[in-house]
Enzyme design. Structure first.
Site, PDB file in Angstrom:
ATOM      1  N   SER A   8     -25.977  71.461 -31.289  1.00 43.31           N
ATOM      2  CA  SER A   8     -27.315  71.883 -31.696  1.00 43.31           C
ATOM      3  C   SER A   8     -28.280  70.717 -31.495  1.00 43.31           C
ATOM      4  CB  SER A   8     -27.339  72.346 -33.161  1.00 43.31           C
ATOM      5  OG  SER A   8     -26.911  71.303 -34.012  1.00 43.31           O
ATOM      6  N   ASP A  60     -44.182  63.206   0.388  1.00 41.87           N
ATOM      7  CA  ASP A  60     -43.817  62.927   1.779  1.00 41.87           C
ATOM      8  C   ASP A  60     -42.323  62.651   1.896  1.00 41.87           C
ATOM      9  OD1 ASP A  60     -44.284  62.726   4.495  1.00 41.87           O
ATOM     10  OD2 ASP A  60     -44.840  60.621   4.419  1.00 41.87           O
ATOM     11  N   ASN A  80     -33.104  81.361 -36.576  1.00 45.40           N
ATOM     12  CA  ASN A  80     -32.335  81.532 -37.819  1.00 45.40           C
ATOM     13  C   ASN A  80     -32.758  80.553 -38.912  1.00 45.40           C
ATOM     14  OD1 ASN A  80     -31.266  79.110 -37.000  1.00 45.40           O
ATOM     15  ND2 ASN A  80     -29.165  79.867 -36.716  1.00 45.40           N
ATOM     16  N   ASP A 139     -51.132 103.733 -27.122  1.00 40.64           N
ATOM     17  CA  ASP A 139     -50.595 104.976 -27.686  1.00 40.64           C
ATOM     18  C   ASP A 139     -49.692 104.704 -28.887  1.00 40.64           C
ATOM     19  OD1 ASP A 139     -48.398 103.868 -26.454  1.00 40.64           O
ATOM     20  OD2 ASP A 139     -47.809 105.680 -25.361  1.00 40.64           O
ATOM     21  N   ASP A 196     -36.427  78.045 -33.427  1.00 39.13           N
ATOM     22  CA  ASP A 196     -35.353  78.177 -34.416  1.00 39.13           C
ATOM     23  C   ASP A 196     -35.419  79.535 -35.121  1.00 39.13           C
ATOM     24  OD1 ASP A 196     -33.392  77.731 -36.312  1.00 39.13           O
ATOM     25  OD2 ASP A 196     -34.694  76.507 -37.594  1.00 39.13           O
ATOM     26  N   LYS A 217     -44.217  44.293   2.076  1.00 34.45           N
ATOM     27  CA  LYS A 217     -45.248  45.092   2.728  1.00 34.45           C
ATOM     28  C   LYS A 217     -46.560  44.311   2.631  1.00 34.45           C
ATOM     29  CE  LYS A 217     -45.453  49.597   2.091  1.00 34.45           C
ATOM     30  NZ  LYS A 217     -45.752  50.936   1.514  1.00 34.45           N
TER      31      LYS A 217
END
Length: 523
Positions: free
Chosen positions: A384, A188, A417, A491, A415, A91
Site C-alpha cells: 500500500s 531530437d 475505503n 431524463d 482512498d 563543446k
C-alpha cells in the site's frame, strides 16, 4: 541516416554536422526581411559582449586535443584535464555567432539541462561550463565508442538481434522517462545523438546533444517544428507536440534496429513528412516475418499517430519485450501516472465511481505497467502507498513540485475505503490511461465499458437509475448531483452511451465557472 531540418549549437563528440533549415536560420539569426538582415549584419560586425557568468579559467584547466565534430555555432574537441589527466569532450561555441538573444538563451538552456540531468547513467556526464571573451566551453564526458548510427551500419544487414536491440532501446527509454519527469523534452532523438561510452560490445549508451531540448509546462504544447525528418512525430508536424514525440522517435529507431530500414522514407523532406502523417510502417516485408510478435507489438505501440494513445516512455519500459532480463526496480515513475492522480481529485464523484468500476474489468496482464508504477511508489513494499510515499513520488514530478501539491487531498480522493492508504485497486482507478484504452482497441473498449456499466445497472434494463446508483455507492442523501454530469439528455437516468462519454471526457469540475476558470496548479 536522417535528413535534418533543425540545428543545435554544436555537434556532439563523433556526430555528423547538422544542417539548419531556413526556418531555423530565420528563428536563430534574425529573420529573412531586409531590415532583419541589416540588423543581423550590424550585430555580427559589432564587438561581442556576451557574458554568461561561467568560470573563466578553461585554458588553465584543460589542454585541447583533436577535433571530434562541428556544427552551426561551434566545434567539439577532445581535451585533457591538466591536473588529473582525465580525458573529456569540450563543446566550444563561438560568441561571435551569438548575434541574437535567442542564441544566448539556447546555450544557457543547454547548460541548465545538462546540469539537471547530471548523474544519469545513460546521459553524457556534464562537468562544467567555462567562457572567455571569444567562446563558451561546455566540458562533458568523452564517449569514444562512436554513434549508435555507426554500430547499426556496421551490423550485418544493418540489423540488431532482438536481444541486443532491446538492451539499446531500454537505455533510450530511460533517458526519455527521466527527461519527461523533469518537464523536459529532448526533441531530437536519433541514432546520431546516442554515443557509446567505449568500443566494448556491452558499452553503456549515452544520450547527447540537448541543443534542441526544452522545458515544457504541464498541459502545454510546442508549436515549432524541430528535429530530424526521419524521426519526427506527426504531432510535431502539426505544431502541437509534447513529451510523446520522444517516444515516437524511439519507435522509429527501434524499427530501424530490428529490420535495417526506415519506417518512413522518401527522397525529399516533404515526402517524408507526408509518409509520417498518412502512412503506417510496413511489417510485411522481410525480415519482419522472422521477428517476434512481442517486438512487433512494441514498435506498433510506439508508432501510434495519436500521441495520447501512444505508450509513455515509462510504460514502454514495462513492455514484456523490453523487460526481458530487466528488473522491476529499473522502471522509473511515470509522469503521466502522477498527472492522472492529480486529475482524479478534480473528477466528479460519479466519474470516480465509474473509473473504479472500469478498473475492475482489467486483467493482470493489462495492469502490468501500472503494477510496475505502484511498486516504484510503494518504497517499503508493504502493498500500500502511504502519505509519505505519495509525497515522495509526487516530488519527482519537477514541473509540479514547486506548486505545493496537496498530497493528503490526493490520497483521500483515491482512498475509497478510507483507511488512509492507497492499495493497488484504488491506485489503478486513479491512474488508468483512458485514451490509450479507448483508441487502441475500440471493440475491447466497448466490452469494458459494458462490463463497468453493468456493475451499476443492477436490473439490466440498460439504464442506471438514481436508486441503482445509491445502492452501488452506498451514499446517503440526494443522488441527483451525481447524475447531473453524465445525464446528457436530462431524463433522470444514465444510458450506456452517456456512461461511455463520461469515461472519455473531462469532469464538470474542469468547466469554467462564473467565478473564473479553475487553476490547474491548485493541487
Amino acid at each position: 541516416m536522417g535528413a535534418c531540418f533543425s540545428s543545435a549549437s554544436a555537434a556532439p563528440a563523433g556526430a555528423a554536422e547538422r544542417r539548419p533549415s531556413k526556418e531555423d536560420k530565420k528563428r536563430r539569426r534574425g529573420g529573412a526581411s531586409p531590415e532583419g538582415a541589416t540588423k543581423a549584419a550590424a550585430a555580427a560586425a559589432a564587438p561581442v559582449r556576451v557574458e554568461f557568468g561561467y568560470e573563466r579559467d578553461f585554458e588553465a584547466r584543460y589542454e585541447v586535443g583533436r577535433l571530434l565534430g562541428h556544427g552551426q555555432f561551434g566545434y567539439t574537441f577532445a581535451a585533457t584535464d591538466r591536473q588529473s589527466g582525465d580525458r573529456v569532450a569540450v563543446k566550444r561555441i563561438d560568441k561571435a555567432k551569438m548575434t541574437r538573444p535567442v542564441a544566448v538563451e539556447d546555450v544557457k538552456r543547454e547548460v541548465k539541462i545538462l546540469k539537471a540531468l547530471k548523474g544519469h547513467e545513460n546521459i553524457v556526464h556534464f562537468y562544467n561550463a567555462f567562457e572567455d571573451d571569444s567562446y563558451v566551453y561546455i566540458v562533458m564526458e568523452l564517449c569514444e565508442g562512436g554513434e549508435l548510427l555507426d554500430r547499426i551500419l556496421a551490423k550485418k544487414n544493418s540489423r540488431y538481434s532482438e536481444k541486443d536491440a532491446a538492451v539499446v532501446v531500454r537505455q533510450m527509454l530511460k533517458v526519455a522517462a527521466e527527461c519527461h519527469l523533469r518537464g523536459l523534452v529532448h526533441r531530437d532523438m536519433k541514432p546520431e545523438n546516442f554515443l557509446f561510452k567505449s568500443n566494448k560490445e556491452d558499452s553503456p549508451l549515452k544520450a547527447t546533444d540537448f541543443g534542441l531540448s526544452d522545458f515544457i509546462k504541464p498541459g502545454k504544447k510546442f508549436h515549432d517544428i524541430v528535429g530530424s525528418a526521419y524521426y519526427v512525430a506527426p504531432e510535431v508536424l502539426k505544431r502541437r507536440s509534447g513529451p510523446e514525440s520522444d517516444v515516437w522517435s524511439i519507435g522509429v529507431i527501434t524499427y530501424i534496429l530490428l529490420c535495417g530500414r526506415r519506417p518512413f522514407w522518401d527522397k525529399t523532406e516533404d515526402g517524408i513528412f507526408k509518409e509520417v502523417l498518412r502512412n503506417k510502417p510496413d511489417f510485411r516485408k522481410r525480415p519482419w516475418s522472422s521477428i517476434s510478435p512481442g517486438a512487433k507489438d512494441f514498435v506498433k505501440r510506439l508508432l501510434v499517430k495519436n500521441p495520447r494513445a501512444r505508450l509513455t516512455a515509462a510504460q514502454a519500459l514495462s513492455h514484456p519485450w523490453v523487460r526481458e532480463g530487466g528488473e522491476a526496480s529499473e522502471i522509473p515513475v511515470d509522469i503521466s501516472v502522477l498527472s492522472n492522480m492529480r486529475q482524479f481529485v478534480k473528477y466528479s464523484r460519479f466519474k470516480q465511481f465509474a473509473l473504479r468500476a472500469l478498473a475492475s474489468t482489467l486483467n493482470e496482464e493489462e495492469l502490468a505497467d501500472l503494477k510496475d508504477q505502484f511498486d516504484a511508489i510503494d518504497i517499503d513494499k508493504s502493498g500500500s502507498i502511504s502519505i509519505e510515499e505519495m509525497r515522495h513520488a509526487l516530488a519527482k514530478d519537477l514541473p509540479w513540485r514547486l506548486k505545493g501539491p496537496r498530497v493528503l487531498e490526493i490520497i483521500q480522493a483515491i482512498d475509497s475505503n478510507t483507511d488512509g492508504l492507497v492499495d493497488f485497486k484504488e491506485f489503478v482507478a486513479a491512474t488508468l490511461h483512458i485514451h490509450q484504452m479507448a483508441e487502441l482497441d475500440n471493440e475491447r473498449w466497448g466490452i469494458r465499458c459494458q462490463a463497468a456499466f453493468s456493475k451499476f445497472d443492477l436490473d439490466g434494463d440498460g439504464y442506471i437509475t438514481p436508486e441503482e446508483l445509491r445502492m452501488h455507492t452506498g451514499l446517503k442523501g440526494s443522488i441527483e448531483p451525481l447524475l447531473e454530469e453524465a445525464d446528457i439528455d436530462k431524463d433522470g437516468r444514465i444510458s450506456l452511451s452517456e456512461f461511455r462519454k463520461l469515461l472519455r471526457t473531462a469532469s464538470m469540475s474542469n468547466v469554467p465557472s462564473p467565478r473564473g476558470p479553475p487553476n490547474p496548479q491548485a493541487l
